[in-house]
Enzyme design. Structure first.
Site, PDB file in Angstrom:
ATOM      1  N   GLU A 314      40.959  39.754  35.464  1.00  0.00           N
ATOM      2  CA  GLU A 314      42.637  39.403  34.840  1.00  0.00           C
ATOM      3  C   GLU A 314      43.016  38.726  35.155  1.00  0.00           C
ATOM      4  OE1 GLU A 314      45.294  43.902  34.788  1.00  0.00           O
ATOM      5  OE2 GLU A 314      45.185  42.622  36.591  1.00  0.00           O
TER       6      GLU A 314
HETATM    7  C1  TNX Z   1      44.851  46.552  35.776  1.00  0.00           C
HETATM    8  S1  TNX Z   1      42.144  47.213  35.864  1.00  0.00           S
HETATM    9  C2  TNX Z   1      44.433  46.026  37.179  1.00  0.00           C
HETATM   10  C3  TNX Z   1      45.319  45.982  38.145  1.00  0.00           C
HETATM   11  C4  TNX Z   1      46.602  47.341  37.868  1.00  0.00           C
HETATM   12  C5  TNX Z   1      46.471  48.236  37.761  1.00  0.00           C
HETATM   13  C6  TNX Z   1      47.204  49.295  36.711  1.00  0.00           C
HETATM   14  C7  TNX Z   1      42.313  46.267  36.818  1.00  0.00           C
HETATM   15  C8  TNX Z   1      40.746  45.628  37.915  1.00  0.00           C
HETATM   16  N1  TNX Z   1      43.132  45.926  37.297  1.00  0.00           N
HETATM   17  O1  TNX Z   1      46.174  44.523  38.598  1.00  0.00           O
HETATM   18  O2  TNX Z   1      47.671  47.473  39.543  1.00  0.00           O
HETATM   19  O3  TNX Z   1      45.789  47.626  35.495  1.00  0.00           O
HETATM   20  O4  TNX Z   1      47.271  50.055  36.375  1.00  0.00           O
END
Ligand code: TNX
Length: 502
Positions: A314
């Site tokens: 992300e």
């Molecule tokens: C996505 S999936 C994230 C996290 C959040 C989570 C909550 C991923 C690698 N990163 O930063 O905490 O969703 O479900």
């Protein structure tokens, strides 16, 4: 694989059936003529190299039988528990493989390595009652067992909510009972930084301080000594710690502590909301790489295990070009400090060093480079959010959890297979499976246990048991037994309506 289930048998009320184990062993051959009734003079014998596992078996047996159960080096003539390390076993065998023989005159557990004896001990523990109460008989027969995948993991997010080392140790105790052998610690994120880094004291002084958890909870971080203690504790349970430093996004807490880590060098505000994707290290600045290399060097130095997770997820405010520049420079650093890099699957957009492991979390397949990496020989960890994310709500009534990946009940956690998830990433490309638990909605160990148990057992069985032997109705039946066990152990599991709990 060989399997025979007993249809019925006459048994003492405390006696279990040989195959009533999670994860289900690879081969179970019951023999009702070979049940072992534990006699009062029982002992445990083991070679010195197996002494730790033998001591643990001694503790379990004393608790459930009330007998003295001495632990010795010499094997008794008969009537005892024998632990044998058989290093001559076929080298192709997993170190976690074991054989458990239960005969009318005693129990023999053999394995090529201590890891296998420990795995066998977890099986044996489930064949014993959880608490004391009368005579104990273990069902006769033989179990030959080994894991499907080498990596069976779960993750705690210490950045959004910090858990004390004592709580993490208790968690390790519980997950190890299901042959989970990796604990990934998400140590840094926008909200907080939870591992002391020599030479960068403000990371934890500022971003591990009061109010750095979600919604302003806090404080907390692991000192280097506490981290080392956790690793050592994990080793006694054959659980390898996988530290994650999330880069180049999810870095607001680092930038609060050290404003020179932003592109313009201007201070940023602490944030304890649950947004993602707004922070990034600056790919064009040398300070970035000096910082990252120092952190990787220190974390690698504190971590005896083979893996270092560098996040990579992300990074929505990093351009694609900057992401590539950053990762291409940082991934080789992990190797230089002797570690194998794991990163969330976004990392697969760049050219990876040969040993790097993408961790796939997507819901729908997309052209994100993971299949290409697998074709080039990379191993992959499967963590699809709609099946394995332990922070998703079980159902609409779940008081904790998120639902962006859908509702994830127990059957949904169980009834999928990692080798079918992504075209081009089949059995031979999988290092294993992991069930991550993010902490945005959690506040305590009780909350963690509620989200993790029972769903982690589904993932544990997916990671261990031969695929062809898995079945939801049968898993659901075995799972029901853990209600009273967890009650006795003080585990705050979720009494999902999908299971007829005992
Ligand atoms: C996505 S999936 C994230 C996290 C959040 C989570 C909550 C991923 C690698 N990163 O930063 O905490 O969703 O479900």
């Amino acid at each position: 694989m060989e399997r025979q289930f007993m249809v019925s048998r006459v048994s003492a009320p405390t006696m279990r059936q040989l195959g009533d184990v999670i994860p289900l062993p690879a081969a179970v051959r019951p023999d009702s003529t070979a049940d072992f009734r534990i006699p009062s003079g029982v002992s445990v014998s083991a070679a010195p190299a197996a002494a730790a596992v033998a001591d643990e078996l001694g503790v379990l047996l004393r608790r459930v039988t009330g007998f003295a159960v001495p632990v010795k080096e010499e094997e008794p003539e008969n009537g005892g528990f024998r632990l044998r390390l058989d290093e001559s076993v076929d080298e192709a065998k997993s170190p976690e493989s074991y054989r458990l023989d239960i005969a009318a005159d005693g129990v023999t557990l053999s394995a090529p390595a201590a890891a296998g004896l420990f795995a066998g001990l977890q099986t044996l523990r489930q064949l014993l009652p959880e608490t004391a109460g009368g005579e104990v008989t273990i069902p006769g027969g033989r179990i030959d067992d080994e894991p499907r995948f080498a990596y069976r993991g779960t993750m705690l997010d210490l950045a959004r909510h910090f858990y004390e080392p004592a709580d993490i140790r208790t968690f390790i105790d519980t997950i190890a009972q299901f042959k989970i052998n990796h604990l990934h610690l998400h140590l840094t994120d926008d909200q907080g930084w939870r591992l002391e880094i020599d030479g960068w004291p403000r990371l934890t002084e500022v971003s591990g301080g009061e109010g750095t958890g979600i919604d302003g909870q806090g404080p907390g971080f692991l000192t280097a000594a506490e981290y080392a203690d956790l690793i050592a504790y994990g080793e006694t349970r054959f659980v390898t710690i996988v530290p994650e430093i999330d880069l180049p996004g999810h870095v607001n807490a680092a930038q609060v502590a050290y404003p020179e880590l932003t592109c313009d060098g201007e201070p940023v505000q602490p944030r304890t909301d649950a947004e993602v994707g707004y922070s990034s290290l600056c790919a064009g600045k040398e300070e970035t790489y000096a910082f990252v290399e120092d952190v990787i060097r220190v974390v690698a130095g504190l971590t005896p295990g083979p893996f270092l997770h560098i996040g990579g997820d992300e990074a929505l405010s990093t351009t694609a070009e900057d992401y590539r520049t950053f990762m291409t420079r940082v991934l080789p650093m992990v190797g230089r400090y002797g570690k194998r890099a794991i990163g969330w699957h976004e990392m697969a957009a760049v050219e990876l060093p040969p040993t790097a492991v993408p961790q796939y979390w997507r819901i729908e397949p997309a052209d994100d480079g993971v299949a290409r990496a697998a074709a080039a020989g990379h191993q992959v960890i499967m963590s699809p959010a709609d099946r394995s994310y332990l922070d998703m709500k079980y159902d609409e009534s779940s008081p904790l959890g998120l639902d962006w990946a859908g509702l994830v009940g127990v059957e949904r956690s169980y009834d999928w297979d990692p080798a079918d998830r992504l075209p081009g990433v089949g059995e031979e490309s999988l290092l294993g499976v992991e069930a991550p638990l993010w902490s945005e909605t959690l506040r305590s160990r009780a909350d963690v246990e509620f989200m993790v148990f029972p769903r982690l057992l589904a993932i544990a069985e997916i990671g261990w048991t031969p695929r062809a032997d898995r079945s939801w109705p049968e898993f659901r039946r075995r799972l029901a037994e853990f209600g009273p066990r967890w009650t006795a152990q003080g585990v705050n599991f979720h009494r999902s309506g999908e299971v007829d709990w005992k």
